[in-house]
Design a protein around this motif. Structure first.
Motif, PDB file in Angstrom:
ATOM      1  N   ASN B  62       0.534  -0.877   0.009  1.00  0.00           N
ATOM      2  CA  ASN B  62      -0.417  -0.163   0.057  1.00  0.00           C
ATOM      3  C   ASN B  62       0.775   0.897   0.130  1.00  0.00           C
ATOM      4  OD1 ASN B  62      -2.024   1.913   0.146  1.00  0.00           O
ATOM      5  ND2 ASN B  62      -2.601   1.131   2.318  1.00  0.00           N
ATOM      6  N   PRO B  64       1.412   5.166   0.252  1.00  0.00           N
ATOM      7  CA  PRO B  64       1.449   6.329  -0.147  1.00  0.00           C
ATOM      8  C   PRO B  64       2.502   7.171  -0.987  1.00  0.00           C
ATOM      9  CG  PRO B  64       2.499   5.342   1.909  1.00  0.00           C
ATOM     10  CD  PRO B  64       2.086   4.137   0.832  1.00  0.00           C
ATOM     11  N   ARG B  67       0.655   6.525  -4.368  1.00  0.00           N
ATOM     12  CA  ARG B  67      -0.801   8.096  -4.361  1.00  0.00           C
ATOM     13  C   ARG B  67      -0.101   9.022  -4.589  1.00  0.00           C
ATOM     14  NH1 ARG B  67      -1.762   4.658  -0.310  1.00  0.00           N
ATOM     15  NH2 ARG B  67      -1.908   5.689   1.063  1.00  0.00           N
ATOM     16  N   THR B  68       0.960   9.883  -3.303  1.00  0.00           N
ATOM     17  CA  THR B  68       0.999  10.982  -3.239  1.00  0.00           C
ATOM     18  C   THR B  68       1.924  12.002  -4.655  1.00  0.00           C
ATOM     19  OG1 THR B  68       2.921  11.215  -2.450  1.00  0.00           O
ATOM     20  CG2 THR B  68       1.063  11.085  -1.186  1.00  0.00           C
ATOM     21  N   CYS B  95       6.222  12.635  -2.344  1.00  0.00           N
ATOM     22  CA  CYS B  95       6.614  11.448  -1.535  1.00  0.00           C
ATOM     23  C   CYS B  95       7.251  10.542  -1.153  1.00  0.00           C
ATOM     24  CB  CYS B  95       7.469  10.622  -2.802  1.00  0.00           C
ATOM     25  SG  CYS B  95       8.548  11.564  -3.214  1.00  0.00           S
ATOM     26  N   THR B 169       1.246   0.336   5.320  1.00  0.00           N
ATOM     27  CA  THR B 169       1.420   0.208   4.841  1.00  0.00           C
ATOM     28  C   THR B 169       1.384  -0.791   3.948  1.00  0.00           C
ATOM     29  OG1 THR B 169       3.477   1.091   4.788  1.00  0.00           O
ATOM     30  CG2 THR B 169       2.469   2.940   4.632  1.00  0.00           C
TER      31      THR B 169
END
Lengths: 745, 177
Positions: B62, B64, B67-68, B95, B169
């Motif tokens: 997962n 982040p 995603r960012t 990131c 995560t």
């Protein structure tokens, strides 16, 4: 001069590979350029070498890309020293090559002897001057008055030169500042020294006892790897250390001993192992002499007696002794390497040797194996002239058991206070930074200033180069040929070093320097070759290989002559001692008036407000030689002073506070050191990593970073048997205000 | 396929060889590193515990960081390896902020850099440089979906932990304890 790759091929293809030309590229490895993190064609070559960052000399490959850029160094999988895995210092060894602070040209001192003004000179001028001075000093004082201090593989070439000149006054800190007492204690007990790497069968051991030996921090590669393998197999580790070392944290038993009391613990262990009948009776009866005397001798050294000295509880002493016996003979009471601690070091190492004998671990699987070395024919050279005197004659009363040159004895003979007749008048120094590698820097410098001529050969502008009359820039191990590595191991083996690059700047290999000087002294017959590769090729062809084959292999292993890695069942081997047996009781020691059985001698204690100075190793540095390496200083740029939180509270210290140290003789450290407050050190001691606090400004990364333990070690307790310099009886207190010392450079 | 790494804290001696080997293998400029070693001490002398950990990007399930990322420079490739396409990266640092492991850094060239599990070596069937160099053999690498891979085998027999599990995560670096 920068040789382009095209020139380089042209030169090597017509076979004029003079010393300035690197070896032809070997071992092309095909690769896809998209996968290669280096820009370039992706065509990569690798070149055989063995590491010179430390004495373990692991064999590996220097990788470079087609543009001639160094990429990485990776271990050779066939090498028993490294098993294909280098340690961080070896991996970062490319920093030795890359370092722009390196010595670049021959230098000659101009002006007064105490000045540090140098001019650059040509190699011809340097050699002419050196040869003229050697002749002059030889005529005035005898050729024996020229001494060599040495460390590392290339020191052999200058050793050969100095021997050919007629002096056997040669010594390295690897003996009297390191393993000297250990080698003599094991020779006295088992009839042979341990050499390097030590023949410890750690991978098959069931119990490993470490006395102050910080495996993992010292990164003795093969041993660290085998310890790890043994951890997987469930080995029981017993660590004796006033500091919670890395390996202490991996131990079943950690004995946080009061410093300088190890002999009491060892004697108590011997007491328990004998009195509880835990020793190997058959082995001791068949193979040793002096057991009854030993048994009687140790009766007084009970665990209860040792408790009061060591602060280790009697039940722990008993329990750990039983733990060793349970694993016997697959047990190793590790002999350590840097053994010069308290000036009674031969006695401590004798106790360790005896303990191993009682457990029957010598010659047994999981204990000490019988190492074997490859045999190489010697390249033809005339016999050396016989010197009229040697280092032993500087003071014949001292160190009767020293079997290798004692640096401090040569320094004694070089010092203005020397009253004898066998004076040292000139020094050659190769690969050892004497003001840092020999304790009591002040005395070393007094001896230096009493010399008529000093030549230093090094890759870096270390402190010692600032005391030289002539400085010769040596190229790094990545840029030169040296002898084949022939070191003992389970399987006899050899490893090759070839230059992957031509030397940077105007640096040159030591073999070439020695040969050029020899030619000027009329000693050219001793260097009867054009290029050192000729010597290697000749030697290799005598044993059925060749330089070309070895360039592809890097390492070659040979069969053992006999199937004798361990003692055979029922075998009664003969030992190299006077009696032919393992000598628990040593008549030889007795005959020189030394204790024939190990004793405990109380050591000096710190006064109030003082702490015992303990020093050790970091996994990313080798002595002072790496503390300017651009790769390795990235990982650790300075040493810090480990202080127990209780002590820190008393002194109101904060982490990273800069302080100075003052020792028992009033010597204050040149630079400051940052405090590291940690539970990992006892309250009566402080700890730092050795090798920092460089004083030469030409070392741009190392200058003034941390402090040098050597300058604070002014009280040197010398081991009377071997000459080893005990360095762990120095005490320091803290100076929190800048003492305003003038910084020399 | 799911690449993962297990690191045996019982064997690691904290020597930082993994750091130097990564720097040379991947030609990382001096002053930067994709992996690093931490030292944690608990207790009071002489009752102490010490743990060294070789740390790096956790190549989370997962992510982040992905995603960012406003440009798509941060992305996941086969085997779950999180990578940064340097040409697409604008160096905004989103990131870096979102990573609970502080595993990314701004390179002197401006783009963000991090561990790649040495995917250029994996293609040749080699281990990442850190795994291959470790003198204590404390690092295990491989495919978690393959029960015969070194990482699967060692994790089946040992207790392990991950760092910052609370961040959610699903990190893929496992520490054997």
């Amino acid at each position: 001069m920068k040789t382009t790759r095209r020139d380089f091929i042209k030169i090597s293809s017509i076979g004029l590979g003079s010393l300035a030309v690197a070896t032809p590229v070997v071992n092309y490895i095909t690769g896809n350029s998209n996968d290669n993190p280096l820009s370039g064609t992706g065509k990569i070559s690798r070149h055989a070498n063995y590491c010179e960052v430390c004495f373990w000399n692991c064999a590996g490959w220097v990788y470079k890309n087609e543009e001639g850029k160094i990429w990485k160094i990776i271990g050779n999988e066939n090498d028993p020293h490294s098993n294909g895995r280098f340690c961080p210092r070896g991996t970062g060894g490319i920093g030795m090559y890359e370092d722009d602070d390196r010595l670049k040209k021959p230098l000659m001192r101009v002006g007064k002897p105490e000045s540090q003004e140098y001019k650059e000179i040509s190699w011809t001028e340097a050699f002419d001057h050196i040869a003229a001075k050697m002749k002059e000093i030889g005529q005035k004082y005898g050729n024996e008055s020229i001494a060599l201090f040495k460390h590392g593989s290339s020191s052999k070439h200058f050793g050969h030169l100095i021997s050919a000149f007629g002096s056997s006054n040669q010594a390295g800190p690897a003996y009297a500042q390191c393993k000297g007492p250990r080698e003599e204690a094991f020779t006295l007990t088992f009839g042979e020294p341990l050499h390097s790497p030590e023949p410890l069968d750690i991978r098959d051991s069931k119990c490993l006892v470490l006395i102050g030996s910080h495996l993992g921090e010292n990164m003795h590669n093969g041993q660290v790897q085998e310890m790890s393998e043994a951890i997987d197999k469930g080995i029981s580790i017993i660590t004796v250390d006033p500091r919670f070392s890395t390996v202490a944290s991996k131990s079943k038993f950690w004995l946080p001993i009061k410093p300088a009391t190890d002999n009491a613990l060892l004697l108590a262990w011997i007491n328990v192992i004998i009195n509880e009948n835990l020793y190997d009776k058959d082995y001791i009866e068949k193979l040793s002499v002096g057991f009854d005397k030993l048994k009687e001798h140790v009766q007084q050294f009970t665990p209860e007696w040792a408790y009061g000295i060591t602060t280790i509880e009697p039940n722990i002493i008993r329990e750990t002794a039983r733990e060793m016996a349970k694993a016997a003979p697959a047990v190793i009471v590790h002999p350590g390497r840097h053994a010069t601690w308290y000036g009674d070091d031969t006695q401590r190492l004798r106790a360790i040797a005896i303990l191993n004998a009682l457990l029957g671990s010598w010659g047994r699987r999981g204990g000490f194996y019988m190492a074997a070395s490859a045999k190489l024919p010697k390249f033809s050279s005339p016999a050396y002239p016989k010197p009229k005197w040697g280092w032993k004659d500087i003071n014949p009363e001292k160190y009767p058991f020293a079997n290798e040159g004692v640096t401090n004895l040569i320094i004694d003979g070089s010092h203005p206070d020397y009253k004898g007749v066998n004076k040292i008048k000139a020094w050659f120094v190769l690969g050892t930074n004497l003001p840092v590698s020999i304790p009591d820097t002040k005395r070393t410098i007094e001896a230096i200033q009493n010399q008529e001529f000093i030549v230093v050969i090094d890759t870096m502008p270390t402190e010692i180069t600032g005391y030289a009359d002539i400085v010769l820039p040596e190229c790094t191990y990545i840029e030169r040929y040296d002898d084949l590595r022939v070191l003992p191991h389970r399987e006899p083996n050899i490893a090759l070093r070839v230059p992957a690059f031509e030397p940077r700047f105007e640096s040159k290999p030591a073999w070439w320097m020695a040969k050029e000087i020899a030619n000027r002294l009329g000693l050219g017959d001793y260097f009867n070759y054009k290029d050192y590769s000729d010597v290697l090729d000749w030697q290799l062809k005598q044993i059925g290989s060749s330089l070309d084959e070895m360039k592809n292999l890097g390492v070659k292993k040979f069969d053992r002559e006999f199937d004798d890695l361990y003692f055979a069942e029922g075998e009664t081997p003969e030992f190299g001692t006077t009696s032919g047996k393992i000598e628990l009781y040593s008549e030889e020691l007795a005959s020189y008036g030394f204790p024939p059985l190990p004793v405990y001698k109380p050591m000096p204690e710190p006064e109030t407000g003082f702490y015992r100075l303990i020093y050790g190793r970091s996994p990313v540095h080798t002595f002072s030689r790496t503390t300017n390496n651009p790769r390795l200083t990235e990982l650790q740029k300075e040493n810090k002073l480990w202080v127990n939180p209780k002590v820190a509270k008393e002194w109101d210290f904060k982490d990273d506070q800069e302080i100075w140290l003052q020792n028992q003789d009033g010597i204050v450290s040149e630079f400051s050191i940052k405090v590291r407050i940690t539970e990992r050190i006892r309250w009566d001691s402080v700890y730092m990593v050795h090798g920092f606090g460089h004083k030469d400004k030409r070392l741009t990364r190392g200058f003034g970073k941390g402090i040098s333990d050597a300058e604070l070690i002014t009280k040197v307790l010398i081991d009377p048997e071997s000459g080893g310099t005990g360095m762990r009886s120095n005490f320091v207190t803290f100076v929190t205000e800048n003492p305003g010392k003038e910084v020399v450079s | 396929m799911r690449y993962a790494m297990a690191i045996d804290t019982k064997k690691c001696v904290g020597c930082s060889d993994c750091v130097v080997a990564c720097q040379t293998e991947n030609n990382i400029p001096l002053g930067y590193a994709r992996d690093w070693v931490t030292e944690t001490i608990n207790g009071v002398y002489p009752s102490l515990q010490l743990e060294f950990r070789s740390e790096r990007c956790n190549h989370c399930d997962n992510t982040p960081c992905v995603r960012t990322c406003p440009t798509g420079a941060s992305h996941v490739i086969e085997g779950g390896i999180v990578k940064v396409t340097h040409e697409k990266c604008i160096g905004c640092g989103a990131c870096i902020q979102s990573c609970p492991y502080d595993a990314r850094y701004s390179s002197p060239e401006g783009w963000v850099d991090k561990c790649t599990f040495c995917d250029h070596r994996l293609k040749d069937g080699q281990n990442p440089a850190c795994v291959e160099v470790c003198p204590t053999h404390c690092m295990y690498f491989g495919d978690l979906d393959d029960s015969n891979s070194p990482v699967s085998k060692v994790m089946a027999n040992r207790k392990w932990k991950v760092l910052a599990p609370e961040a959610g995560t699903s990190p893929q670096i496992f520490y054997l304890i």
